[in-house]
Structure formats: structure tokens, C-alpha cells
Write an enzyme that holds these catalytic residues in place. Structure first.
Site, PDB file in Angstrom:
ATOM      1  N   SER A  24      24.278  -5.404 -26.659  1.00 14.95           N
ATOM      2  CA  SER A  24      25.384  -6.082 -25.975  1.00 14.95           C
ATOM      3  C   SER A  24      25.834  -5.347 -24.729  1.00 14.95           C
ATOM      4  CB  SER A  24      26.569  -6.259 -26.936  1.00 14.95           C
ATOM      5  OG  SER A  24      26.249  -7.243 -27.895  1.00 14.95           O
ATOM      6  N   ASN A  30      25.785   4.656 -19.750  1.00 15.63           N
ATOM      7  CA  ASN A  30      24.571   4.794 -20.567  1.00 15.63           C
ATOM      8  C   ASN A  30      23.588   3.770 -19.996  1.00 15.63           C
ATOM      9  OD1 ASN A  30      22.647   4.155 -22.536  1.00 15.63           O
ATOM     10  ND2 ASN A  30      24.052   4.516 -24.245  1.00 15.63           N
ATOM     11  N   ALA A  32      20.468   2.938 -20.332  1.00 17.21           N
ATOM     12  CA  ALA A  32      19.618   2.103 -21.185  1.00 17.21           C
ATOM     13  C   ALA A  32      20.432   0.958 -21.785  1.00 17.21           C
ATOM     14  CB  ALA A  32      18.993   2.943 -22.288  1.00 17.21           C
ATOM     15  N   SER A  33      21.638   1.265 -22.253  1.00 19.67           N
ATOM     16  CA  SER A  33      22.496   0.222 -22.839  1.00 19.67           C
ATOM     17  C   SER A  33      22.823  -0.839 -21.790  1.00 19.67           C
ATOM     18  CB  SER A  33      23.778   0.856 -23.388  1.00 19.67           C
ATOM     19  OG  SER A  33      24.796  -0.086 -23.561  1.00 19.67           O
ATOM     20  N   ASN A 115      27.166  11.815 -32.743  1.00 15.07           N
ATOM     21  CA  ASN A 115      28.539  11.544 -32.337  1.00 15.07           C
ATOM     22  C   ASN A 115      29.482  11.365 -33.523  1.00 15.07           C
ATOM     23  OD1 ASN A 115      26.789   9.493 -30.168  1.00 15.07           O
ATOM     24  ND2 ASN A 115      27.831  11.311 -29.437  1.00 15.07           N
ATOM     25  N   GLU A 179      33.478  13.415 -28.501  1.00 14.03           N
ATOM     26  CA  GLU A 179      32.252  12.683 -28.850  1.00 14.03           C
ATOM     27  C   GLU A 179      31.378  13.480 -29.816  1.00 14.03           C
ATOM     28  OE1 GLU A 179      31.036   9.505 -27.005  1.00 14.03           O
ATOM     29  OE2 GLU A 179      33.124   9.230 -26.457  1.00 14.03           O
ATOM     30  N   HIS A 255      26.246  12.148 -22.431  1.00 11.72           N
ATOM     31  CA  HIS A 255      26.523  13.236 -23.389  1.00 11.72           C
ATOM     32  C   HIS A 255      25.672  14.436 -22.974  1.00 11.72           C
ATOM     33  CE1 HIS A 255      27.478  10.028 -26.647  1.00 11.72           C
ATOM     34  NE2 HIS A 255      28.605  10.572 -26.257  1.00 11.72           N
ATOM     35  N   CYS A 373      20.139  11.978 -30.804  1.00 14.00           N
ATOM     36  CA  CYS A 373      21.350  11.172 -31.038  1.00 14.00           C
ATOM     37  C   CYS A 373      21.421  10.714 -32.482  1.00 14.00           C
ATOM     38  CB  CYS A 373      21.337   9.898 -30.192  1.00 14.00           C
ATOM     39  SG  CYS A 373      21.305  10.154 -28.442  1.00 14.00           S
TER      40      CYS A 373
HETATM   41  O1  SUG Z   1      27.675   5.926 -27.156  1.00 19.71           O
HETATM   42  N1  SUG Z   1      25.109   3.558 -27.208  1.00 19.71           N
HETATM   43  C1  SUG Z   1      25.585   4.871 -27.585  1.00 19.71           C
HETATM   44  C2  SUG Z   1      24.445   5.848 -27.596  1.00 19.71           C
HETATM   45  C3  SUG Z   1      24.857   7.168 -28.174  1.00 19.71           C
HETATM   46  C4  SUG Z   1      23.828   8.213 -28.000  1.00 19.71           C
HETATM   47  N2  SUG Z   1      24.239   9.416 -28.605  1.00 19.71           N
HETATM   48  C5  SUG Z   1      24.037  10.659 -28.120  1.00 19.71           C
HETATM   49  N3  SUG Z   1      23.652  10.886 -26.895  1.00 19.71           N
HETATM   50  N4  SUG Z   1      24.295  11.662 -28.882  1.00 19.71           N
HETATM   51  C6  SUG Z   1      26.701   5.358 -26.654  1.00 19.71           C
HETATM   52  O2  SUG Z   1      26.567   5.193 -25.448  1.00 19.71           O
HETATM   53  C7  SUG Z   1      25.280   1.145 -26.939  1.00 19.71           C
HETATM   54  C8  SUG Z   1      25.705   0.041 -27.870  1.00 19.71           C
HETATM   55  C9  SUG Z   1      25.630  -1.337 -27.331  1.00 19.71           C
HETATM   56  O3  SUG Z   1      25.546  -1.511 -26.142  1.00 19.71           O
HETATM   57  O4  SUG Z   1      25.700  -2.231 -28.132  1.00 19.71           O
HETATM   58  C10 SUG Z   1      25.870   2.466 -27.354  1.00 19.71           C
HETATM   59  O5  SUG Z   1      26.994   2.508 -27.811  1.00 19.71           O
END
Ligand code: SUG
Length: 451
Positions: A24, A30, A32-33, A115, A179, A255, A373
Site C-alpha cells: 500500500s 522507504n 521500495a515501499s 523494529n 524504531e 533505518h 529487518c
Molecule cells: O517501516 N515498511 C517498513 C520496512 C521496515 C524495515 N525494517 C528495518 N529496516 N529494520 C518500514 O518502512 C511498508 C508497508 C507498506 O507500505 O504497506 C513498511 O512499513
């Protein structure tokens, strides 16, 4: 336990991706997200990819345990925001009014257990208990929802208060953005002796004029890190605080574990990880002693952008039985020519990292979650391990049971539009009821406690 095992060792608690794993695009900063927003996810494959990593590391003799997914969608959060009626009506109203809110309440982000909490082993703390501070994750609503269930899960597993202290999360305020272990590294040459704890923060919570990134949020504050160190009763002489480079955060390093990983006396990091990096490394060297071995990757080898895209530093460093260390990296690392070439040189260099093992964790990676992660490191003595009554150790039997459980309950396709389907909630609850019994965790989920 065989006598040859050390009296204290690191245990990796991996998060199991939950049945609502989806894309989503909820996490700012982030990359990639943000990039994969609205693509179709495969929750079953996400969970199986996570379990395959856990199994492979357990088979190599590493102590491996599992942490359960959370209940999603979080209808309790939606009710707290004013939605009324039965569960299906609450979901339907939120889907109609505010799909991003429903998506936030449906995220499976609890899988990224780096986290979940910051952990200090008993060798480091004043009262010689293992201390946990569950992360408040206030930077993002979908993640802040995790804190109460994480606290209950940790208290269910680390229940023996003579050995473990599971604190409340820090106050849920931007000045105390926390975090967890993703911004914390412990270095120690002897797993039984006190270690050096390095806390990495992105900004100063009470000083808005201090250096901070321009494009993306800095999630961790110095004040949060300091409060965790105080609560855990750490010795100031063995506790270091360092600031993450604001430019790195703006390049997608949301992070610290996206740009650095430490284990034993090794710190593997990019040259652009920290503000005033030379001083940070000199302080670490003074604290850890002669054995401190920084492995600093230069721009000429791998740029920050490539490091973020491949997640090179979101790797696990593990001590090998035969000597040296193993780097557990995402498959993307050997697919990137520059990163792959760098890793080949690293392994051939005669330094501590002797082997690279990669995993296909693409379902999690597309949301910005690599091997590091997905795991929470908890250094435990044998007596502390024995004090855990929950069935969380990933042996062959538990692995087989979890694979069967995933295959029975998980969908293999989930698009953001599917989050409005109330059946997802009921499927998830049936699955989690079975899981909490299998893992012997008691009633950890809100739906099990609200009756
Ligand atoms: O908090 N992604 C997480 C990824 C966490 C990675 N953790 C570490 N680096 N330790 C974040 O950014 C994406 C969820 C979404 O888009 O549905 C997300 O929350």
C-alpha cells in the site's frame, strides 16, 4: 544442550509475515515501499520465504526462533477512531471513507521485528536482566499500531521477571520517536562479557534547529535512544550515541540497518553512514579495543544508491562454526554487478567475512524489508533460553507445522483493493487463534481478549 555450546549466544527471532501482507506504499522515505505501491502481493509466498530463511539458518546450527504476526485489519483501532457497528460494517465504512486509513490498519509490517524492540543482554545491564523496550514506531501510524501487541508478545515469551524486563514503549510523541533494534548495534568479542552498545539516531527531538534530513523523515531521536539506555541500566562508559547522516536518510536510508550492520567486533558499513564518521569509528575503536574491525565500503565500490537498492547492509552477520563470519544477504546483492563484484572481493580479501549466503525474500524486500529487518537479535545465556516456556524455537517440527499452517490459511494474492473484504479479518483470526495455541503464547491478540 551440548556442552560445546557457549554459555551465551545470540538468538534470532524472525517475524513471520502475516496474512494481510500487501503493497500500500505506506512508508515515506522507504523507496521500495513507495515504488511498489498498489502492486499485487503474495502473502503465502512472503511467509514461506521468511520460513525458508529461518529453516536454513536453524539447519546451520544457529539458534532461531519466531515471532507471530499481529491481528489485521486492526478493527479496534478503527473503532477508536469512531467507526461503529459490527466488524464487517467497521471495515466497509473505513473502505468507503478512507482507503489509506484501512490500508494502514491492515499492514503486516510487524514482520520486520528489527523494529519490534531494543534489546540489551543481561551482561550489559545494571540488574543483570535482559531488558526490552518495545518500539513506539510513532513515525508512521501503521507501525505505531504494533506497539501494544508487541509488548504483550514479548511479555508472553520473556515472562520470567527474574530474568527479563519488558518495559512499556516510550511516550508516543515525535520527540521520542523510537524504531527499535534497527538503530542499535551491540559489539562484543566475548558473548558472555559486557558489550558496547551503539545507538544511532536521525535527529534531536527537542532541537528542531539541529541537522536533519530535508526530504524524508528521520525516525529515531537522540532522546529516545538515551531514554532506552537509561531504562536498561547501561554503563555510560560502554554506551555510544551516533547520528545517522541526514544525506543518507534522504537517499532512502530510513533505518541505520539499511547502511550498517555490526556483530562481534566487526562493523560493516558504508563510508556515508554517520555524521563525523571518523570520530564515530575512533570512539568505537577505543571502546571495543584492538579487536575492533571496521569494514567500510567506499563510494567507488558501492554507491549509497546501490546499497539502498540492493540492501547490501541489511544483511545478517553470523559467526561460523569453522571460523570467520557468514553474511546473510538478499538475493538482490548478487544480481547487482557492482555489489556482486564487491562481495566477491570481500570474501576473497582474507578479512573476517568468509562466506555470503543469499535468500530470495522478494515479497518482504518490495516493502523495504531485507534479512536484517526480519529478525530481532536477543543474546541469551543458556539459563535464559531455558526460562522460555513458549514453543517458539524453530526446529524441524515447528517449521513443518508453520509451513502447513501458512498453506492452510494464507491467500496467494492480495491487492490493496482486497483489503475491504471482511473475510480477510475472519480468516486471519482463525489462523492466529491456531497459531497462538501452537506457539503456546496464551491470549495475545485483542480479539482473544475482548470476549
Ligand atoms: O517501516 N515498511 C517498513 C520496512 C521496515 C524495515 N525494517 C528495518 N529496516 N529494520 C518500514 O518502512 C511498508 C508497508 C507498506 O507500505 O504497506 C513498511 O512499513
Amino acid at each position: 544442550m551440548p556442552n560445546s555450546e557457549p554459555a551465551a549466544a545470540e538468538v534470532n527471532f524472525d517475524g513471520l509475515p502475516g496474512p494481510t501482507h500487501n503493497y500500500s506504499g505506506l512508508a515515506t522515505g522507504n523507496l521500495a515501499s513507495e515504488r511498489n505501491r498498489a502492486s499485487v502481493a503474495n502473502p503465502r509466498l512472503a511467509a514461506l520465504q521468511g520460513l525458508a530463511k529461518m529453516k536454513a539458518l536453524a539447519d546451520r546450527g544457529y539458534a532461531q526462533a519466531v515471532l507471530p504476526p499481529h491481528e489485521r485489519p486492526d478493527v479496534f483501532a478503527l473503532r477508536a477512531l469512531g467507526y461503529r457497528g459490527d466488524d464487517a460494517s467497521v471495515i466497509a465504512s473505513a473502505a468507503r471513507d478512507n482507503p489509506p486509513l484501512l490500508a494502514a490498519c491492515s499492514s503486516a509490517a510487524a514482520m520486520w521485528t528489527a523494529n519490534a524492540a531494543t534489546v540489551s543482554p543481561s551482561a550489559d545491564t545494571a540488574d543483570h536482566r535482559v531488558h526490552f523496550t518495545p518500539a513506539n514506531l510513532v513515525s508512521h501510524f501503521h507501525r505505531a499500531l504494533e506497539a501494544p501487541t508487541t509488548t504483550r508478545v514479548l511479555r508472553a515469551i520473556f515472562a520470567d521477571e527474574r530474568r527479563f524486563a519488558v518495559h512499556e514503549p516510550l511516550p508516543a510523541s515525535p520527540q521520542f520517536g523510537d524504531e527499535g533494534a534497527a538503530n542499535h548495534t551491540r559489539l562484543a568479542s566475548d558473548p558472555e562479557a559486557p558489550g558496547i552498545e551503539l545507538f544511532v539516531y536521525g535527529r534531536v527531538g527537542f532541537d528542531t534547529a539541529a541537522a536533519s534530513p530535508l526530504r524524508f523523515p528521520a525516525r529515531q531521536t537522540r532522546e529516545a535512544s538515551e531514554a532506552v539506555a537509561r531504562r536498561h541500566g547501561l554503563d555510560a562508559a560502554r554506551t555510544l550515541f551516533a547520528q545517522q547522516s541526514p544525506a543518507a536518510i534522504d537517499a532512502g536510508v530510513f533505518h541505520n540497518d539499511v547502511i550498517a550492520v555490526g556483530h562481534d567486533t566487526v562493523l560493516f558499513c558504508h563510508q556515508r553512514a554517520f555524521v563525523d564518521q571518523e570520530t564515530v569509528l575512533a570512539r568505537l575503536s577505543a571502546a571495543v579495543g584492538d579487536a575492533f574491525t571496521p569494514i567500510v565500503v567506499r563510494d567507488a565500490d558501492v554507491s549509497v544508491e546501490r546499497a539502498v537498492a540492493s540492501y547490501l547492509f541489511n544483511s545478517q552477520l553470523l559467526t561460523r562454526a569453522g571460523g570467520g563470519m557468514l553474511l546473510v544477504a538478499p538475493a538482490e546483492c548478487t544480481e547487482d554487478p557492482a555489489v556482486g563484484a564487491y562481495l566477491a572481493r570481500l570474501v576473497g580479501s582474507g578479512g573476517p567475512i568468509r562466506e555470503v549466503l543469499t535468500f530470495d525474500l522478494r515479497q518482504s524486500m518490495r516493502n523495504g524489508g531485507g534479512p536484517a529487518c526480519l529478525r530481532l537479535r536477543v543474546a541469551l545465556t543458556l539459563a535464559e533460553r531455558d526460562a522460555i516456556g513458549a514453543n517458539v524455537w524453530l526446529n524441524d517440527a515447528l517449521h513443518a507445522a508453520l509451513v502447513a499452517w501458512v498453506e492452510k490459511h494464507y491467500r496467494d494474492r492480495l491487492a490493496p483493493a482486497d483489503l475491504s473484504d471482511p473475510a480477510l479479518l475472519f480468516e486471519g483470526r482463525r489462523a492466529l487463534d491456531e497459531l497462538s495455541a501452537l506457539l503456546r503464547l496464551g491470549s495475545i491478540y485483542p480479539f482473544q481478549r475482548s470476549g
